[in-house]
Design a protein around this motif. Structure first.
Motif, PDB file in Angstrom:
ATOM      1  N   MET A 114       0.837  -1.213   0.000  1.00 23.68           N
ATOM      2  CA  MET A 114       0.000   0.000   0.000  1.00 23.68           C
ATOM      3  C   MET A 114       0.867   1.256   0.000  1.00 23.68           C
ATOM      4  O   MET A 114       0.556   2.224  -0.688  1.00 23.68           O
ATOM      5  N   ARG A 115       1.938   1.242   0.769  1.00 27.89           N
ATOM      6  CA  ARG A 115       2.842   2.413   0.787  1.00 27.89           C
ATOM      7  C   ARG A 115       3.396   2.675  -0.614  1.00 27.89           C
ATOM      8  O   ARG A 115       3.450   3.816  -1.066  1.00 27.89           O
ATOM      9  N   ILE A 116       3.784   1.613  -1.306  1.00 25.11           N
ATOM     10  CA  ILE A 116       4.322   1.765  -2.665  1.00 25.11           C
ATOM     11  C   ILE A 116       3.254   2.298  -3.608  1.00 25.11           C
ATOM     12  O   ILE A 116       3.502   3.231  -4.382  1.00 25.11           O
ATOM     13  N   LEU A 117       2.061   1.720  -3.549  1.00 19.46           N
ATOM     14  CA  LEU A 117       0.986   2.162  -4.441  1.00 19.46           C
ATOM     15  C   LEU A 117       0.593   3.617  -4.187  1.00 19.46           C
ATOM     16  O   LEU A 117       0.355   4.375  -5.136  1.00 19.46           O
ATOM     17  N   VAL A 118       0.544   4.029  -2.933  1.00 24.28           N
ATOM     18  CA  VAL A 118       0.206   5.427  -2.622  1.00 24.28           C
ATOM     19  C   VAL A 118       1.294   6.358  -3.156  1.00 24.28           C
ATOM     20  O   VAL A 118       0.993   7.419  -3.713  1.00 24.28           O
ATOM     21  N   ARG A 119       2.560   5.968  -3.020  1.00 19.06           N
ATOM     22  CA  ARG A 119       3.645   6.785  -3.576  1.00 19.06           C
ATOM     23  C   ARG A 119       3.509   6.933  -5.090  1.00 19.06           C
ATOM     24  O   ARG A 119       3.671   8.033  -5.642  1.00 19.06           O
ATOM     25  N   LEU A 120       3.205   5.823  -5.759  1.00 17.84           N
ATOM     26  CA  LEU A 120       3.009   5.881  -7.212  1.00 17.84           C
ATOM     27  C   LEU A 120       1.808   6.746  -7.581  1.00 17.84           C
ATOM     28  O   LEU A 120       1.853   7.493  -8.562  1.00 17.84           O
ATOM     29  N   ALA A 121       0.751   6.657  -6.789  1.00 16.56           N
ATOM     30  CA  ALA A 121      -0.438   7.474  -7.050  1.00 16.56           C
ATOM     31  C   ALA A 121      -0.124   8.961  -6.869  1.00 16.56           C
ATOM     32  O   ALA A 121      -0.581   9.790  -7.654  1.00 16.56           O
ATOM     33  N   LYS A 122       0.646   9.300  -5.853  1.00 10.59           N
ATOM     34  CA  LYS A 122       1.032  10.710  -5.633  1.00 10.59           C
ATOM     35  C   LYS A 122       1.829  11.235  -6.826  1.00 10.59           C
ATOM     36  O   LYS A 122       1.579  12.337  -7.303  1.00 10.59           O
ATOM     37  N   LEU A 123       2.756  10.419  -7.290  1.00  9.88           N
ATOM     38  CA  LEU A 123       3.556  10.792  -8.458  1.00  9.88           C
ATOM     39  C   LEU A 123       2.657  10.974  -9.678  1.00  9.88           C
ATOM     40  O   LEU A 123       2.781  11.957 -10.422  1.00  9.88           O
ATOM     41  N   SER A 124       1.720  10.056  -9.866  1.00  8.80           N
ATOM     42  CA  SER A 124       0.793  10.135 -11.009  1.00  8.80           C
ATOM     43  C   SER A 124      -0.080  11.381 -10.932  1.00  8.80           C
ATOM     44  O   SER A 124      -0.310  12.044 -11.949  1.00  8.80           O
ATOM     45  N   GLU A 125      -0.562  11.703  -9.731  1.00  5.99           N
ATOM     46  CA  GLU A 125      -1.402  12.901  -9.564  1.00  5.99           C
ATOM     47  C   GLU A 125      -0.633  14.175  -9.912  1.00  5.99           C
ATOM     48  O   GLU A 125      -1.172  15.091 -10.519  1.00  5.99           O
ATOM     49  N   ARG A 126       0.640  14.228  -9.514  1.00  2.00           N
ATOM     50  CA  ARG A 126       1.454  15.419  -9.804  1.00  2.00           C
ATOM     51  C   ARG A 126       1.750  15.564 -11.290  1.00  2.00           C
ATOM     52  O   ARG A 126       1.856  16.660 -11.804  1.00  2.00           O
ATOM     53  N   ARG A 127       1.863  14.444 -11.986  1.00  2.00           N
ATOM     54  CA  ARG A 127       2.245  14.478 -13.397  1.00  2.00           C
ATOM     55  C   ARG A 127       1.081  14.580 -14.364  1.00  2.00           C
ATOM     56  O   ARG A 127       1.287  14.941 -15.515  1.00  2.00           O
ATOM     57  N   SER A 128      -0.122  14.243 -13.909  1.00  2.00           N
ATOM     58  CA  SER A 128      -1.249  14.233 -14.836  1.00  2.00           C
ATOM     59  C   SER A 128      -2.524  14.754 -14.171  1.00  2.00           C
ATOM     60  O   SER A 128      -3.029  14.151 -13.225  1.00  2.00           O
ATOM     61  N   SER A 129      -3.039  15.848 -14.702  1.00  2.00           N
ATOM     62  CA  SER A 129      -4.301  16.376 -14.173  1.00  2.00           C
ATOM     63  C   SER A 129      -5.459  15.423 -14.504  1.00  2.00           C
ATOM     64  O   SER A 129      -6.437  15.355 -13.755  1.00  2.00           O
ATOM     65  N   ASP A 130      -5.340  14.683 -15.625  1.00  2.00           N
ATOM     66  CA  ASP A 130      -6.384  13.701 -15.960  1.00  2.00           C
ATOM     67  C   ASP A 130      -6.462  12.612 -14.880  1.00  2.00           C
ATOM     68  O   ASP A 130      -7.547  12.209 -14.472  1.00  2.00           O
ATOM     69  N   ILE A 131      -5.319  12.136 -14.436  1.00  5.18           N
ATOM     70  CA  ILE A 131      -5.290  11.126 -13.375  1.00  5.18           C
ATOM     71  C   ILE A 131      -5.712  11.748 -12.049  1.00  5.18           C
ATOM     72  O   ILE A 131      -6.466  11.149 -11.289  1.00  5.18           O
ATOM     73  N   ALA A 132      -5.247  12.956 -11.779  1.00  2.20           N
ATOM     74  CA  ALA A 132      -5.533  13.625 -10.502  1.00  2.20           C
ATOM     75  C   ALA A 132      -7.032  13.788 -10.260  1.00  2.20           C
ATOM     76  O   ALA A 132      -7.494  13.698  -9.122  1.00  2.20           O
ATOM     77  N   ARG A 133      -7.805  13.974 -11.305  1.00  5.96           N
ATOM     78  CA  ARG A 133      -9.250  14.183 -11.108  1.00  5.96           C
ATOM     79  C   ARG A 133      -9.946  12.933 -10.562  1.00  5.96           C
ATOM     80  O   ARG A 133     -11.032  13.014 -10.001  1.00  5.96           O
ATOM     81  N   TYR A 134      -9.305  11.767 -10.702  1.00  2.89           N
ATOM     82  CA  TYR A 134      -9.864  10.531 -10.135  1.00  2.89           C
ATOM     83  C   TYR A 134      -9.440  10.326  -8.669  1.00  2.89           C
ATOM     84  O   TYR A 134      -9.872   9.388  -8.030  1.00  2.89           O
ATOM     85  N   ARG A 135      -8.583  11.205  -8.173  1.00  2.16           N
ATOM     86  CA  ARG A 135      -8.110  11.188  -6.788  1.00  2.16           C
ATOM     87  C   ARG A 135      -7.603   9.797  -6.359  1.00  2.16           C
ATOM     88  O   ARG A 135      -8.098   9.201  -5.403  1.00  2.16           O
ATOM     89  N   PRO A 136      -6.598   9.273  -7.072  1.00  2.00           N
ATOM     90  CA  PRO A 136      -6.114   7.927  -6.755  1.00  2.00           C
ATOM     91  C   PRO A 136      -5.514   7.784  -5.358  1.00  2.00           C
ATOM     92  O   PRO A 136      -5.632   6.725  -4.743  1.00  2.00           O
ATOM     93  N   VAL A 137      -4.885   8.842  -4.838  1.00  2.00           N
ATOM     94  CA  VAL A 137      -4.308   8.746  -3.494  1.00  2.00           C
ATOM     95  C   VAL A 137      -5.419   8.540  -2.465  1.00  2.00           C
ATOM     96  O   VAL A 137      -5.347   7.629  -1.625  1.00  2.00           O
ATOM     97  N   GLU A 138      -6.454   9.350  -2.562  1.00  2.00           N
ATOM     98  CA  GLU A 138      -7.587   9.211  -1.645  1.00  2.00           C
ATOM     99  C   GLU A 138      -8.233   7.828  -1.793  1.00  2.00           C
ATOM    100  O   GLU A 138      -8.556   7.163  -0.807  1.00  2.00           O
TER     101      GLU A 138
END
Length: 149
Positions: A114-138
């Motif tokens: 889970m720690r790894i996946l959350v880190r990857l999600a944070k990176l994805s949110e910062r790099r893509s507004s399309d991904i960020a709108r799905y709020r993967p970290v949350e």
């Protein structure tokens, strides 16, 4: 990435990847039919571990004399999944129960994954507004809390 490649990656990640894929398979509002079909393959039955590998978990939870709490305990699982196996048993008061036993080491592995996946999600949110709108970290944080329960 192709759907089959994603499924292979989720299987390689292990139990957390399989559980995540199973959850994503329910999101027809987000994924195409091709993706849903591929992710749904993660719903398949998992090969059960032998009882000798499960019994130490019972001993750790109940103690050496765990069997004394049951009048019957079926050693062949009724179901097997990526995180746990379930068994039928009968308590001393004659109540029929289902005992769910987590596979050994699962809790620690889930936390690390889970720690790894959350880190990857944070990176994805910062790099893509399309991904960020799905709020993967949350999403993953909620997923992790529910899975831990």
């Amino acid at each position: 990435m192709r759907p089959k490649s994603m499924v292979a990656l989720l299987r390689d990640i292990g139990p957390i990847g399989v559980k995540l894929g199973q959850l994503l398979a329910t999101r027809g509002d987000v994924f195409s039919d091709e993706w849903i079909d591929a992710l749904a393959s993660l719903q398949d039955r998992v090969e059960p571990l032998p009882f000798d590998a499960i019994e130490p978990v019972l001993v750790a939870s109940w103690g050496e004399k765990w069997e004394e709490d049951f009048t019957a305990f079926e050693r062949d699982p009724m179901a097997s999944a990526s995180i746990a196996q379930t068994y039928t048993a009968t308590l001393l008061n004659s109540s029929d129960v289902i005992v769910k036993v987590r596979r050994s080491g699962t809790a620690a592995r889930l936390e690390a994954d889970m720690r790894i996946l959350v880190r990857l999600a944070k990176l994805s949110e910062r790099r893509s507004s399309d991904i960020a709108r799905y709020r993967p970290v949350e999403f993953l944080q909620t997923f992790g809390k529910n899975l831990a329960r």
